[in-house]
Design a protein around this motif. Structure first.
Motif, mmCIF file in Angstrom:
data_model
loop_
_atom_site.group_PDB
_atom_site.id
_atom_site.type_symbol
_atom_site.label_atom_id
_atom_site.label_comp_id
_atom_site.label_asym_id
_atom_site.label_seq_id
_atom_site.Cartn_x
_atom_site.Cartn_y
_atom_site.Cartn_z
ATOM 1 N N ASP A 141 0.834 -1.212 0.000
ATOM 2 C CA ASP A 141 0.000 0.000 0.000
ATOM 3 C C ASP A 141 0.861 1.251 0.000
ATOM 4 O O ASP A 141 0.613 2.203 -0.731
ATOM 5 C CB ASP A 141 -0.893 0.032 1.250
ATOM 6 N N SER A 142 1.872 1.205 0.871
ATOM 7 C CA SER A 142 2.728 2.364 1.051
ATOM 8 C C SER A 142 3.492 2.693 -0.239
ATOM 9 O O SER A 142 3.648 3.853 -0.613
ATOM 10 C CB SER A 142 3.688 2.062 2.197
ATOM 11 N N ALA B 32 1.178 4.195 -2.799
ATOM 12 C CA ALA B 32 0.926 5.591 -2.422
ATOM 13 C C ALA B 32 2.126 6.452 -2.798
ATOM 14 O O ALA B 32 1.978 7.565 -3.311
ATOM 15 C CB ALA B 32 0.643 5.680 -0.928
ATOM 16 N N ALA B 33 3.337 5.913 -2.573
ATOM 17 C CA ALA B 33 4.556 6.658 -2.872
ATOM 18 C C ALA B 33 4.647 6.986 -4.370
ATOM 19 O O ALA B 33 5.022 8.092 -4.754
ATOM 20 C CB ALA B 33 5.775 5.864 -2.428
ATOM 21 N N LYS C 139 2.145 9.666 -5.229
ATOM 22 C CA LYS C 139 2.384 10.984 -4.654
ATOM 23 C C LYS C 139 3.752 11.562 -5.005
ATOM 24 O O LYS C 139 4.175 12.556 -4.419
ATOM 25 C CB LYS C 139 2.207 10.908 -3.134
ATOM 26 N N ASP D 288 4.736 5.809 6.483
ATOM 27 C CA ASP D 288 4.724 6.938 5.549
ATOM 28 C C ASP D 288 3.338 7.540 5.404
ATOM 29 O O ASP D 288 3.120 8.720 5.626
ATOM 30 C CB ASP D 288 5.182 6.460 4.159
ATOM 31 N N PHE D 289 2.401 6.676 4.987
ATOM 32 C CA PHE D 289 1.077 7.177 4.641
ATOM 33 C C PHE D 289 -0.010 6.627 5.547
ATOM 34 O O PHE D 289 -1.184 6.818 5.297
ATOM 35 C CB PHE D 289 0.784 6.856 3.171
#
Lengths: 462, 293
Positions: free
Chosen positions: A275-276, A279-280, A283, B131-132
Motif C-alpha cells: 500500500d505504502s 501511495a509513494a 504521490k 509513511d502514509f
C-alpha cells in the motif's frame, strides 16, 4: 529419478560448446548424462503429424493453470481451431502461490494440470524434479526462430530440451517522472555514475523525493540488475553440479553501488507492491521506477494520479558504449509431464503463444510485453502512444531494450530458497543501511550450504 | 463418566462408526502420514532416504527454531494476560447489567473476531504504515515524529495488539456465557449477606469462571504457538524485521514450501505440536489441582 548422474567431462563440454554455438547456453553447458536417458523417458522421438492430427480430433479435456485475466478469449481461438479439445482454465494464483499448489499436486500424484503458466525463473525448479514435459518431440523446436533469442535460451534445458513456450517478457528499463526531472534540472541518466549523481542532487534539492526505490524484498529486480551487469550467478551443468557466485566481482560492484546509495539515504529501500509503495508512486516520492517491460501498463493502472507525467528510457549503463539489459519477469506455458494428453497439451502451448492472433491479443488486450519477434517489429504495436506517457512510443523503447538482453543468464534449481536468503541478507542490508558487500558473502554462504544439503556438488566460482 | 457408558449395546458401535471413520481419515491418517514423512529425508539431488530420528535431532539443535519458539513464548506471556484480562473486564461489565446498549457493545467487541485474520492484519498493516498510515499522518500534522510500530523493538507489541483486537471478543463471549449460567439464588443469598457488586464479582463470579478461564487460556496457548497469519503478512511490509523463521509455525511453513524440505518440516511441526500438548497439559494440571476436590 536417476540417482547417479554421470559427472561432466571437459571434453564433451567443449565439443558441445562448438556444436551448439550460441544457439543455447543451456546446450553449451550440458555434458550431463541426462540427454538421452532421463529426459527422454517418455519418448524423445518426434511424434508424427498423423498422430498429432488424430489427437487433435479426439475429444479431450485439458486443464490449464494460469493467472492471465480474461484468458478465455485466447482459449476460444484455440477451441475454434480444434473443436474437439476443451480447455479449462484455472486460476491457481500468480507465481509462487501457483507453484506451491503445483508442487503439492505433483507430490500427491493427482490434481496437477495438463498445462501450466510458469515464469522463466521457475523453470529449473520444476525440471530438477522432472515435472515438465520435453516439448521437442511435438515439433516445438520449429518455433524457435519466431521468438526473441534470449527467451528461447531461457526455456531450453541443458540437454537441448524445450521445457516451455515463451509467452511474455520483461526486459528492464527505466520509467521516470519528466515533471520532477524538469523541476530539478535533472537529465535522464545514461550511465550508473550519472544515476548516482542524479540521486544525490535530487534528494538534496527535495528531501521528500528520491530518485528511485530499490525494494529490499524484490530479489527479481536484483537479478535483473545482475543480469544487466553481465553476472553469471548460477551455472548448472548436468543435474547435480552447480556453480554459485553471487558475491563475485560483478556482484560486489552492484553491492557497493546500491548499498552505497542506500547508506547515503538518497534512494528508497521500501518493499514494493505494498500500500505504502503504491501511495509513494502516486504521490511522487520516487522519480523513477526501474522495472520490466510489463511495468508501463502496470503503472498506468496503479498510479492513475500521475498520468501524463511519466516517460520511459533504457536503463543506465555500466558501459555506455556496450549497452546491455536484464530481464524481470515474463512467463511461459509449460506442459506437465504427468499429462495424459501430451500431444494436445503441447499443441495448446504452441498455439496460444505463437499464433499471431492470440499473441497479438496478449499484447493489446492484456498488455503483456511480447516474446515474438514479429510483434516487436509490428508497427501497430510499437507505434502505440499511450497518454499516460505523454504520447511517447513506450513499446518501441522496450522493444529496443529487448534486443539487448543477454541470452546467457541462468536460474538456479531452487530459486525460492535463493530469494528468501537474499531478502534476509542483501535485502536486509539495504533496508538497514549496513554493509551490502558483506551481505553478499552471507547470501553466498547460505545458498551454498542449502545446495550442499540438497545433494548438489557446489563448485567454486571460476 | 466412563463407567456409565461401559455397557455396550449392539447398536452402539454403529452410531459411533461415522465419527470413527472421519476421525481416522481426517485426523489420524494425516497425522500418521506426517509422522512417517518426518523419518525420511528427500533431497533435490539423490532422492529419498530413511534417516530415522535425525530430523528431530537436527530440529532440537536448530537455532532458528529455538528463536522462533522463544519469540512466541514471549508473545504468549505478554499478550495473553492482557487479552484475557480485557475479555474478563468486558464480560463482567456486560454481565453487571449496568451498561446501556449492552447488546450493541457486546456485538461491537465481538465483531473483530468475525473479520478474517488476513484482512485484520492487512488493515492494521496499513494503519501502522510509517509513511502514509493514519497514525503517521496524524503525527505529521502535529509535527511529532511518526510512531515506529514496525521496528524490531515494537513489532512483537504491534503483533500482540492485532491478535488482542481479533480475539478479545471471542474470549469475552466464552466468559460471558459462563457468567450467565451462574444460578441467581447465589446472588440473592450474597445480597442477603450484604455483599456489594465488587464482592459478588470477586467471591462468586470469578470462582465460577475458573473452568471457562482455563478453556480460554488453553485456546490461547494453542493460538500463540501457532502464530502464523499475522507475521506472514506483515513480513511483506517489513521483510527486514520479520524473517521467514520469525515464529516456529512460520518456520515450518518456510521449510516445507520454500526450502522444499517437507520431511524436516514434518519433524518441526511434530515437535511444535508436542510442545503445545505439554504446555496445555501443564496448565490443565495446575488448574485442576487448585480446584477444590
Amino acid at each position: 529419478m536417476p540417482r547417479n548422474i554421470v559427472s561432466s567431462s571437459a571434453i564433451s563440454r567443449r565439443l558441445l560448446l562448438t556444436a551448439a554455438g550460441a544457439a543455447s547456453l543451456g546446450a553449451a553447458l550440458t555434458a550431463c548424462g541426462g540427454g538421452g536417458s532421463d529426459s527422454g523417458s517418455s519418448s524423445s522421438k518426434p511424434v508424427s503429424q498423423a498422430d498429432i492430427d488424430k489427437a487433435m480430433k479426439t475429444p479431450t479435456e485439458l486443464t490449464f493453470w494460469t493467472w492471465v485475466p480474461e484468458i478465455a478469449q485466447e482459449i476460444a481461438l484455440f477451441e475454434k481451431k480444434y473443436p474437439a479439445i476443451k480447455v479449462k482454465a484455472v486460476n491457481a494464483g500468480q507465481g509462487t502461490p501457483e507453484y506451491t499448489k503445483l508442487r503439492t499436486a505433483l507430490k500427491a500424484g493427482s490434481g496437477a494440470p495438463d498445462m501450466v503458466q510458469i515464469e522463466y525463473q521457475a523453470i529449473p525448479t520444476f525440471t530438477i524434479t522432472d515435472s515438465l514435459l520435453d516439448l521437442r518431440p511435438y515439433g516445438v523446436s520449429a518455433l524457435k526462430s519466431q521468438f526473441v533469442d534470449w527467451t528461447w535460451s531461457q526455456v531450453s534445458g541443458s540437454g537441448g530440451e524445450v521445457w516451455a513456450v515463451p509467452q511474455d517478457t520483461g526486459p528492464m528499463g527505466m520509467l521516470y517522472r519528466q515533471d520532477i526531472f524538469d523541476k530539478h534540472g535533472i537529465e535522464v541518466p545514461k550511465t550508473w555514475d550519472e544515476f548516482a549523481e542524479a540521486a544525490r542532487k535530487l534528494h538534496k534539492a527535495d528531501p521528500n523525493v528520491y530518485l528511485t526505490n530499490l525494494a529490499a524484498n524484490q530479489v527479481a529486480a536484483w537479478h535483473g540488475l545482475l543480469w544487466q551487469a553481465g553476472a553469471k550467478p548460477y551455472i548448472t551443468s548436468g543435474k547435480s553440479d552447480i556453480t554459485i557466485s553471487v558475491d563475485d566481482a560483478v556482484s560486489k560492484k552492484l553491492g557497493a553501488f546500491w548499498g552505497g546509495l542506500a547508506q547515503e539515504g538518497v534512494i528508497g529501500v521500501e518493499p514494493d507492491f505494498t500500500d505504502s509503495w503504491y501511495a509513494a508512486l502516486n504521490k511522487g516520492k520516487y522519480a523513477t521506477w526501474l522495472t520490466g517491460a510489463w511495468g508501463p501498463a502496470f503503472l498506468s493502472g496503479s498510479a492513475k494520479d500521475t498520468s501524463g507525467k511519466w516517460r520511459a528510457a533504457p536503463m543506465p549503463q555500466w558501459d555506455a558504449s556496450a549497452p546491455s539489459a536484464g530481464n524481470w519477469g515474463g512467463s511461459t506455458t509449460a506442459v506437465i509431464r504427468s499429462t495424459k494428453n501430451p500431444i494436445a497439451a503441447a499443441q495448446f502451448a504452441q498455439f496460444i503463444n505463437s499464433d499471431p492472433e492470440t499473441a497479438k491479443m496478449f499484447a493489446t488486450k492484456q498488455f503483456f510485453f511480447p516474446a515474438t519477434k514479429a510483434l516487436l517489429a509490428d508497427a501497430s504495436y510499437i507505434g502505440d502512444t499511450p497518454a499516460f506517457y505523454g504520447g511517447q512510443k513506450v513499446n518501441e523503447v522496450f522493444a529496443g531494450i529487448s534486443a539487448q538482453v543477454d541470452p546467457a543468464f541462468q536460474w538456479p534449481p531452487f530459486l525460492d530458497q535463493v530469494a528468501t536468503d537474499w531478502t534476509e541478507t542483501v535485502g536486509r542490508s539495504l533496508a538497514r543501511k549496513t554493509d551490502t558487500v558483506a551481505a553478499l558473502g552471507g547470501w553466498q554462504t547460505r545458498i551454498t550450504t542449502f545446495a550442499k544439503s540438497q545433494g548438489f556438488t557446489v563448485k567454486a566460482a571460476p | 463418566m466412563a463407567k456409565h457408558l461401559a455397557r455396550p449395546r449392539s447398536a452402539g458401535p454403529l452410531f459411533i462408526a461415522p465419527f470413527m471413520v472421519l476421525f481416522l481419515l481426517l485426523f489420524l491418517a494425516p497425522l500418521g502420514y506426517a509422522a512417517y514423512l518426518s523419518l525420511f529425508q528427500e533431497k533435490l539431488v539423490g532422492g529419498t532416504s530413511f534417516v530415522g530420528l535425525e530430523n528431530y535431532l537436527t530440529a532440537v539443535k536448530d537455532p532458528q527454531l529455538r528463536e522462533g519458539v522463544i519469540r512466541v513464548a514471549t508473545f504468549f506471556v505478554i499478550q495473553v494476560p492482557v487479552m484475557l484480562l480485557l475479555a474478563l473486564l468486558f464480560a463482567l461489565a456486560l454481565d453487571s447489567g449496568l451498561l446501556r446498549l449492552s447488546r450493541v457493545i457486546r456485538l461491537g467487541i465481538f465483531v473483530p473476531y468475525a473479520v478474517p485474520s488476513v484482512v485484520a492484519t492487512l488493515m492494521w498493516g496499513y494503519l501502522y504504515g510509517p509513511d502514509f498510515g493514519p497514525f503517521a499522518q496524524l503525527s505529521d500534522k502535529l509535527s511529532l515524529p511518526a510512531p515506529h510500530f514496525l521496528t524490531d523493538s515494537w513489532m512483537l507489541g504491534s503483533l500482540a495488539n492485532i491478535v488482542t483486537w481479533e480475539f478479545v471478543g471471542y474470549n469475552m463471549i466464552i466468559l460471558y456465557a459462563a457468567l450467565r449460567t451462574i444460578p441467581h439464588d447465589l446472588y440473592e443469598a450474597a445480597a442477603l449477606d450484604g455483599a456489594g457488586a465488587w464482592r459478588v464479582a470477586w467471591s462468586i463470579k470469578l470462582p465460577a469462571l475458573r473452568p471457562a478461564l482455563t478453556l480460554t487460556l488453553l485456546f490461547s496457548v494453542i493460538g500463540s504457538f501457532q502464530l502464523f497469519n499475522e507475521p506472514n503478512l506483515l513480513m511483506k511490509i517489513v521483510p527486514d524485521v520479520i524473517d521467514s523463521s520469525y515464529t516456529a509455525n512460520l518456520y515450518a511453513y518456510t521449510l516445507a514450501f520454500t526450502s522444499q524440505q517437507i520431511n524436516y518440516a514434518a519433524a518441526v511441526s511434530f515437535l511444535l505440536g508436542l510442545l503445545i500438548v505439554i504446555i496445555s497439559y501443564a496448565f490443565l494440571l495446575t488448574a485442576n489441582r487448585r480446584r477444590p476436590a
